[in-house]
Write a protein that holds these residues in place. Structure first.
Motif, PDB file in Angstrom:
ATOM      1  N   ASN A 274      47.732   7.326  47.477  1.00 36.26           N
ATOM      2  CA  ASN A 274      46.542   7.659  46.690  1.00 36.26           C
ATOM      3  C   ASN A 274      46.888   8.417  45.418  1.00 36.26           C
ATOM      4  O   ASN A 274      46.273   8.195  44.372  1.00 36.26           O
ATOM      5  N   ALA A 275      47.847   9.336  45.511  1.00 39.95           N
ATOM      6  CA  ALA A 275      48.181  10.160  44.347  1.00 39.95           C
ATOM      7  C   ALA A 275      49.586  10.707  44.483  1.00 39.95           C
ATOM      8  O   ALA A 275      50.077  10.955  45.589  1.00 39.95           O
ATOM      9  N   VAL A 276      50.237  10.881  43.329  1.00 39.30           N
ATOM     10  CA  VAL A 276      51.547  11.525  43.254  1.00 39.30           C
ATOM     11  C   VAL A 276      51.451  12.633  42.218  1.00 39.30           C
ATOM     12  O   VAL A 276      51.151  12.377  41.055  1.00 39.30           O
ATOM     13  N   ASP A 277      51.679  13.874  42.646  1.00 38.47           N
ATOM     14  CA  ASP A 277      51.687  15.017  41.744  1.00 38.47           C
ATOM     15  C   ASP A 277      53.092  15.599  41.706  1.00 38.47           C
ATOM     16  O   ASP A 277      53.843  15.501  42.696  1.00 38.47           O
ATOM     17  N   CYS A 278      53.455  16.206  40.600  1.00 38.03           N
ATOM     18  CA  CYS A 278      54.813  16.746  40.509  1.00 38.03           C
ATOM     19  C   CYS A 278      54.869  17.929  39.560  1.00 38.03           C
ATOM     20  O   CYS A 278      53.990  18.112  38.706  1.00 38.03           O
ATOM     21  N   GLN A 279      55.922  18.722  39.710  1.00 34.35           N
ATOM     22  CA  GLN A 279      56.204  19.844  38.823  1.00 34.35           C
ATOM     23  C   GLN A 279      57.716  19.974  38.679  1.00 34.35           C
ATOM     24  O   GLN A 279      58.474  19.674  39.606  1.00 34.35           O
ATOM     25  N   ASN A 280      58.157  20.432  37.510  1.00 30.08           N
ATOM     26  CA  ASN A 280      59.565  20.759  37.326  1.00 30.08           C
ATOM     27  C   ASN A 280      59.892  22.038  38.091  1.00 30.08           C
ATOM     28  O   ASN A 280      59.067  22.945  38.191  1.00 30.08           O
ATOM     29  N   ALA A 281      61.106  22.114  38.623  1.00 34.21           N
ATOM     30  CA  ALA A 281      61.580  23.277  39.355  1.00 34.21           C
ATOM     31  C   ALA A 281      62.912  23.715  38.745  1.00 34.21           C
ATOM     32  O   ALA A 281      63.500  22.988  37.941  1.00 34.21           O
ATOM     33  N   PRO A 282      63.413  24.904  39.111  1.00 32.45           N
ATOM     34  CA  PRO A 282      64.676  25.378  38.538  1.00 32.45           C
ATOM     35  C   PRO A 282      65.835  24.417  38.782  1.00 32.45           C
ATOM     36  O   PRO A 282      65.849  23.656  39.749  1.00 32.45           O
ATOM     37  N   ASP A 283      66.819  24.471  37.885  1.00 27.73           N
ATOM     38  CA  ASP A 283      68.060  23.695  37.991  1.00 27.73           C
ATOM     39  C   ASP A 283      67.816  22.194  37.978  1.00 27.73           C
ATOM     40  O   ASP A 283      68.572  21.428  38.603  1.00 27.73           O
ATOM     41  N   GLY A 284      66.763  21.752  37.303  1.00 31.37           N
ATOM     42  CA  GLY A 284      66.514  20.325  37.170  1.00 31.37           C
ATOM     43  C   GLY A 284      65.824  19.682  38.355  1.00 31.37           C
ATOM     44  O   GLY A 284      65.615  18.470  38.355  1.00 31.37           O
ATOM     45  N   ALA A 285      65.482  20.465  39.364  1.00 33.97           N
ATOM     46  CA  ALA A 285      64.819  19.910  40.548  1.00 33.97           C
ATOM     47  C   ALA A 285      63.370  19.544  40.227  1.00 33.97           C
ATOM     48  O   ALA A 285      62.805  20.001  39.229  1.00 33.97           O
ATOM     49  N   ILE A 286      62.786  18.721  41.078  1.00 35.35           N
ATOM     50  CA  ILE A 286      61.406  18.269  40.887  1.00 35.35           C
ATOM     51  C   ILE A 286      60.667  18.370  42.220  1.00 35.35           C
ATOM     52  O   ILE A 286      61.162  17.896  43.249  1.00 35.35           O
TER      53      ILE A 286
ATOM     54  N   GLY B 285      73.284   6.874  32.696  1.00 40.06           N
ATOM     55  CA  GLY B 285      73.184   6.492  31.304  1.00 40.06           C
ATOM     56  C   GLY B 285      74.228   5.465  30.910  1.00 40.06           C
ATOM     57  O   GLY B 285      74.880   4.851  31.751  1.00 40.06           O
ATOM     58  N   MET B 286      74.420   5.284  29.601  1.00 41.51           N
ATOM     59  CA  MET B 286      75.383   4.350  29.086  1.00 41.51           C
ATOM     60  C   MET B 286      76.799   4.878  29.284  1.00 41.51           C
ATOM     61  O   MET B 286      77.013   6.058  29.507  1.00 41.51           O
ATOM     62  N   ALA B 287      77.777   3.981  29.147  1.00 35.64           N
ATOM     63  CA  ALA B 287      79.163   4.381  29.346  1.00 35.64           C
ATOM     64  C   ALA B 287      79.647   5.301  28.225  1.00 35.64           C
ATOM     65  O   ALA B 287      80.520   6.127  28.415  1.00 35.64           O
ATOM     66  N   ASP B 288      79.074   5.150  27.021  1.00 30.58           N
ATOM     67  CA  ASP B 288      79.478   5.961  25.885  1.00 30.58           C
ATOM     68  C   ASP B 288      78.988   7.394  26.061  1.00 30.58           C
ATOM     69  O   ASP B 288      77.797   7.656  26.016  1.00 30.58           O
ATOM     70  N   PRO B 289      79.897   8.361  26.303  1.00 25.28           N
ATOM     71  CA  PRO B 289      79.454   9.751  26.567  1.00 25.28           C
ATOM     72  C   PRO B 289      78.840  10.417  25.350  1.00 25.28           C
ATOM     73  O   PRO B 289      78.191  11.443  25.464  1.00 25.28           O
ATOM     74  N   THR B 290      79.068   9.861  24.139  1.00 25.97           N
ATOM     75  CA  THR B 290      78.519  10.482  22.940  1.00 25.97           C
ATOM     76  C   THR B 290      77.114   9.992  22.638  1.00 25.97           C
ATOM     77  O   THR B 290      76.444  10.521  21.755  1.00 25.97           O
ATOM     78  N   ALA B 291      76.673   8.959  23.342  1.00 27.20           N
ATOM     79  CA  ALA B 291      75.351   8.404  23.076  1.00 27.20           C
ATOM     80  C   ALA B 291      74.274   9.361  23.571  1.00 27.20           C
ATOM     81  O   ALA B 291      74.415   9.997  24.612  1.00 27.20           O
ATOM     82  N   ALA B 292      73.188   9.455  22.824  1.00 27.42           N
ATOM     83  CA  ALA B 292      72.066  10.304  23.228  1.00 27.42           C
ATOM     84  C   ALA B 292      71.217   9.533  24.231  1.00 27.42           C
ATOM     85  O   ALA B 292      70.595   8.533  23.890  1.00 27.42           O
ATOM     86  N   VAL B 293      71.221   9.988  25.453  1.00 26.40           N
ATOM     87  CA  VAL B 293      70.494   9.301  26.515  1.00 26.40           C
ATOM     88  C   VAL B 293      69.191  10.035  26.801  1.00 26.40           C
ATOM     89  O   VAL B 293      69.222  11.205  27.179  1.00 26.40           O
ATOM     90  N   PRO B 294      68.043   9.416  26.600  1.00 33.89           N
ATOM     91  CA  PRO B 294      66.777  10.084  26.887  1.00 33.89           C
ATOM     92  C   PRO B 294      66.626  10.343  28.375  1.00 33.89           C
ATOM     93  O   PRO B 294      66.902   9.471  29.192  1.00 33.89           O
ATOM     94  N   GLN B 295      66.233  11.541  28.721  1.00 33.75           N
ATOM     95  CA  GLN B 295      66.069  11.892  30.122  1.00 33.75           C
ATOM     96  C   GLN B 295      64.641  11.585  30.568  1.00 33.75           C
ATOM     97  O   GLN B 295      63.689  11.959  29.883  1.00 33.75           O
ATOM     98  N   PRO B 296      64.480  10.922  31.697  1.00 32.60           N
ATOM     99  CA  PRO B 296      63.130  10.609  32.169  1.00 32.60           C
ATOM    100  C   PRO B 296      62.386  11.877  32.540  1.00 32.60           C
ATOM    101  O   PRO B 296      62.976  12.862  32.980  1.00 32.60           O
ATOM    102  N   SER B 297      61.079  11.844  32.377  1.00 37.82           N
ATOM    103  CA  SER B 297      60.251  12.997  32.700  1.00 37.82           C
ATOM    104  C   SER B 297      60.125  13.167  34.200  1.00 37.82           C
ATOM    105  O   SER B 297      60.440  12.262  34.985  1.00 37.82           O
ATOM    106  N   ALA B 298      59.631  14.345  34.604  1.00 39.40           N
ATOM    107  CA  ALA B 298      59.398  14.594  36.024  1.00 39.40           C
ATOM    108  C   ALA B 298      58.401  13.589  36.585  1.00 39.40           C
ATOM    109  O   ALA B 298      58.555  13.102  37.720  1.00 39.40           O
ATOM    110  N   GLU B 299      57.373  13.252  35.800  1.00 40.46           N
ATOM    111  CA  GLU B 299      56.376  12.277  36.249  1.00 40.46           C
ATOM    112  C   GLU B 299      57.017  10.914  36.497  1.00 40.46           C
ATOM    113  O   GLU B 299      56.720  10.239  37.478  1.00 40.46           O
ATOM    114  N   TYR B 300      57.906  10.526  35.615  1.00 35.12           N
ATOM    115  CA  TYR B 300      58.579   9.237  35.754  1.00 35.12           C
ATOM    116  C   TYR B 300      59.429   9.204  37.026  1.00 35.12           C
ATOM    117  O   TYR B 300      59.355   8.276  37.821  1.00 35.12           O
TER     118      TYR B 300
END
Length: 202
Positions: free
Chosen positions: A102-114, A18-33
């Motif tokens: 041909n295709a990419v499928d994904c799911q969220n997993a525990p502890d932020g894993a994908i 993310g940005m250098a500013d730790p107070t900035a709200a940084v959008p987190q990319p989705s698992a699909e992204y």
């Protein structure tokens, strides 16, 4: 401008910073992204620099390779980046090749894993030989983004005619605007390192 996220393969790992500013709200990319960006980067390295694939793995990473569609297929396993690199280059070779995803499928997993599941076709550079495959990854979080914790690769039935139509080859970039507004993506695959062995960087 808005928050900026750089998704790249720094050291072969998909990074989200993310940005250098730790107070900035940084959008987190989705698992699909993350899954689609990972697939683009990983298979680019498979096709152009397979000897650099070790950069996606860490010492605790596990890899398995099956050379056919059923239980009779020969299987090879490896642990850690050096051993995984040796198995991948032995099984896939080090020559340049083409990959059709041909295709990419994904799911969220525990502890932020994908969990990422990919189906595609691996072809020789002249497309005279092609084999279909399925590959499943577990991407785990680290300080610089993600690394491949588990990787299961299996060749399945090859294409009937051994060829892939040029019109359907290749893999499109994901739409960033629809996924994470205001996000900038930069892809950076490590450059070749002449005269250096294919071993993990310290």
């Amino acid at each position: 401008g808005g928050p900026r996220i750089a998704a790249a393969a720094a050291g072969g790992k998909l990074c989200v910073a993310g940005m250098a500013d730790p107070t900035a709200a940084v959008p987190q990319p989705s698992a699909e992204y993350v899954a689609h960006k990972f697939a683009i980067t990983y298979y680019d390295v498979v096709g152009t620099r397979p000897d650099h694939l070790f950069r996606f793995y860490k010492e605790e990473s596990h890899y398995s390779h099956a050379d056919g569609p059923d239980e009779k297929a020969s299987k090879t396993t490896a642990t850690g980046p050096t051993e995984i690199n040796q198995v991948i280059t032995a099984c896939l070779g080090q020559e340049k090749r083409k990959i059709k995803v041909n295709a990419v499928d994904c799911q969220n997993a525990p502890d932020g894993a994908i969990i990422v599941a990919v189906t595609g076709t691996l072809m020789s550079s002249d497309k005279s030989i092609s084999r279909q495959f399925v590959q499943t990854f577990l991407l785990c979080v680290q300080e610089t983004g993600y690394y491949v914790r588990n990787d299961i690769f299996r060749f399945i039935q090859p294409s009937p005619n051994g060829q892939v139509d040029d019109a359907v080859s290749g893999y499109p970039q994901p739409s960033l605007e629809q996924d994470t507004p205001g996000v900038t993506v930069q892809e950076a695959v490590p450059p070749p390192e002449p005269d250096s062995p294919a071993a993990p960087t310290p």
